[in-house]
Design an enzyme around this catalytic site. Structure first.
Site, PDB file in Angstrom:
ATOM      1  N   LYS A 208      -3.241  -3.962  16.550  1.00 45.57           N
ATOM      2  CA  LYS A 208      -3.888  -2.897  15.788  1.00 45.57           C
ATOM      3  C   LYS A 208      -4.975  -2.205  16.621  1.00 45.57           C
ATOM      4  O   LYS A 208      -5.152  -0.982  16.543  1.00 45.57           O
ATOM      5  CB  LYS A 208      -4.469  -3.458  14.490  1.00 45.57           C
ATOM      6  CG  LYS A 208      -3.419  -3.815  13.446  1.00 45.57           C
ATOM      7  CD  LYS A 208      -2.716  -2.570  12.938  1.00 45.57           C
ATOM      8  CE  LYS A 208      -1.704  -2.844  11.864  1.00 45.57           C
ATOM      9  NZ  LYS A 208      -1.077  -1.617  11.342  1.00 45.57           N
TER      10      LYS A 208
ATOM     11  N   PHE B 209     -10.538 -23.782  -0.216  1.00 50.82           N
ATOM     12  CA  PHE B 209     -10.959 -24.509   0.978  1.00 50.82           C
ATOM     13  C   PHE B 209     -12.365 -25.055   0.766  1.00 50.82           C
ATOM     14  O   PHE B 209     -13.184 -24.436   0.074  1.00 50.82           O
ATOM     15  CB  PHE B 209     -10.943 -23.603   2.211  1.00 50.82           C
ATOM     16  CG  PHE B 209      -9.567 -23.238   2.693  1.00 50.82           C
ATOM     17  CD1 PHE B 209      -8.508 -24.129   2.575  1.00 50.82           C
ATOM     18  CD2 PHE B 209      -9.325 -22.006   3.286  1.00 50.82           C
ATOM     19  CE1 PHE B 209      -7.241 -23.802   3.018  1.00 50.82           C
ATOM     20  CE2 PHE B 209      -8.066 -21.662   3.743  1.00 50.82           C
ATOM     21  CZ  PHE B 209      -7.020 -22.560   3.608  1.00 50.82           C
TER      22      PHE B 209
ATOM     23  N   TYR C 286      -1.842  -9.973  16.116  1.00 46.41           N
ATOM     24  CA  TYR C 286      -1.850  -8.907  15.112  1.00 46.41           C
ATOM     25  C   TYR C 286      -3.068  -8.007  15.304  1.00 46.41           C
ATOM     26  O   TYR C 286      -2.940  -6.770  15.398  1.00 46.41           O
ATOM     27  CB  TYR C 286      -1.842  -9.493  13.699  1.00 46.41           C
ATOM     28  CG  TYR C 286      -2.101  -8.465  12.629  1.00 46.41           C
ATOM     29  CD1 TYR C 286      -1.141  -7.504  12.320  1.00 46.41           C
ATOM     30  CD2 TYR C 286      -3.305  -8.442  11.937  1.00 46.41           C
ATOM     31  CE1 TYR C 286      -1.385  -6.546  11.348  1.00 46.41           C
ATOM     32  CE2 TYR C 286      -3.555  -7.487  10.969  1.00 46.41           C
ATOM     33  CZ  TYR C 286      -2.589  -6.535  10.683  1.00 46.41           C
ATOM     34  OH  TYR C 286      -2.839  -5.581   9.725  1.00 46.41           O
TER      35      TYR C 286
ATOM     36  N   ILE D 141       0.835  -1.204   0.000  1.00 47.87           N
ATOM     37  CA  ILE D 141       0.000   0.000   0.000  1.00 47.87           C
ATOM     38  C   ILE D 141       0.867   1.250   0.000  1.00 47.87           C
ATOM     39  O   ILE D 141       0.569   2.228  -0.692  1.00 47.87           O
ATOM     40  CB  ILE D 141      -0.978  -0.037   1.188  1.00 47.87           C
ATOM     41  CG1 ILE D 141      -1.971  -1.192   0.999  1.00 47.87           C
ATOM     42  CG2 ILE D 141      -1.722   1.288   1.326  1.00 47.87           C
ATOM     43  CD1 ILE D 141      -2.823  -1.511   2.200  1.00 47.87           C
TER      44      ILE D 141
ATOM     45  N   LYS E  45       4.688  -9.614  -0.951  1.00 50.02           N
ATOM     46  CA  LYS E  45       4.164 -10.070   0.341  1.00 50.02           C
ATOM     47  C   LYS E  45       4.212 -11.595   0.428  1.00 50.02           C
ATOM     48  O   LYS E  45       3.892 -12.171   1.473  1.00 50.02           O
ATOM     49  CB  LYS E  45       2.720  -9.587   0.531  1.00 50.02           C
ATOM     50  CG  LYS E  45       2.585  -8.099   0.753  1.00 50.02           C
ATOM     51  CD  LYS E  45       1.126  -7.711   0.940  1.00 50.02           C
ATOM     52  CE  LYS E  45       0.577  -8.266   2.248  1.00 50.02           C
ATOM     53  NZ  LYS E  45      -0.834  -7.898   2.477  1.00 50.02           N
TER      54      LYS E  45
END
Length: 330
Positions: free
Chosen positions: A160, A217, A156, A18, A194
């Protein structure tokens, strides 16, 4: 609309996905802006899960003509290199964004403690602070996800949310703009580096181009996420600079779509027909099966309006997916 020409702009994590898109936005739209990219860049270090500790890559910045500074946001000596500038806007995109990292200390050091230092920098510079939060703060809560109701399921998401709480406290002390943007599932150009954490749009696209069956999946037609094209994320960052009020806002489309939808659209755009392969989901316990952003406040206070449906976003992303396949895939 703000005229960013003759403004000085800092983008942390500017060699990442980004951040690099932001850097080129300013370079193309506001050629007289002074843009400083600050990024750790990738090295050979990896987390215990095997993934890289940094995804910043020089190839994301090929063609960028602004200033580039290599540095780690957790290192105060590195941050001191920024004292030579007087910033008007800080776009804080640097973070450990890998949701599978289990090292709690490094996650808090990188995402929360460094943010505290950057907030103090913003106050010294009297700069607007626009920072990346995440839809991961909602964990497994039922959608639609609304700011103010959070339950992170991993470190994570917790880090945040802690950033958001810190930002709220700073908002009480200053009139400077502070805006947190909770990104949902972002995809688009410049995300290849990434690696395993790149979006499934890119990963499915490359599977198809390699001649493989796309691996979904089991139950993927019912696993839905709010997928948002990176151009809309850039729009949200820019509009956050003149938000009606500081705060934390969701950045998504407000419409959940399935992983099967992604493959269906990719097959159509690439002109490929292939049988799908369904595999068991090994992440059931920590998996978000349905995410959808409540973007009403984002639209009201930022003037944000998503421009890309999943169909339009993937169509716009196809040239990048093909470019990566041609240039990077052996």
């Amino acid at each position: 609309m703000i005229d960013f020409n003759r403004k000085t702009i800092l983008i942390t994590g500017g060699a990442g996905f980004i951040g690099s898109n932001l850097a080129f936005y300013f370079q193309e739209k506001f050629p007289e802006a002074k843009v400083i990219v600050f990024d750790k860049f990738r090295d050979e270090s990896r987390f215990s899960n095997g993934n890289r500790t940094s995804f910043g890559h020089f190839k994301n910045l090929i063609g960028f003509q602004g200033e580039i500074i290599s540095g780690d946001i957790t290192n105060k000596e590195d941050l001191a290199r920024l004292n030579d500038f007087k910033f008007d806007y800080i776009f804080h995109q640097a973070a450990i964004s890998d949701t599978t990292v289990q090292d709690q200390k490094i996650m808090i050091d990188t995402n929360l403690n460094a943010f505290r230092d950057l907030l103090q920098m913003a106050k010294r510079h009297k700069a607007a602070m626009i920072y990346a939060s995440s839809g991961a703060v909602y964990g497994k809560l039922p959608a639609p996800h609304k700011v103010g109701v959070e339950a992170p399921a991993n470190i994570y998401g917790f880090s945040k949310l802690a950033m958001d709480y810190l930002a709220y406290e700073e908002m009480k002390k200053t009139d400077l703009p502070i805006v947190g943007l909770r990104y949902f599932n972002v995809y688009g150009p410049r995300e290849y580096f990434k690696e395993k954490t790149a979006s499934m749009v890119l990963q499915f696209g490359l599977q198809l181009l390699r001649g493989e069956k796309p691996r979904l999946f089991e139950g993927s037609d019912k696993i839905k996420r709010d997928f948002i094209f990176v151009e809309d994320v850039i729009q949200a960052n820019i509009k956050a600079c003149f938000a009606k009020k500081s705060g934390v806002y969701n950045v998504g489309t407000g419409k959940a779509r399935s992983f099967k939808d992604i493959v269906d659209i990719l097959c159509k755009e690439l002109g490929i027909q292939r049988e799908y392969e369904y595999i068991p989901n090994p992440y059931v316990k920590q998996y978000q099966f349905f995410t959808e952003a409540d973007i009403a406040p984002t639209c009201e206070y930022l003037g944000y309006e998503p421009n890309y449906s999943l169909e339009e976003g993937i169509k716009a992303d196809i040239p990048y997916i093909k470019k990566i396949y041609d240039e990077e895939i052996v």
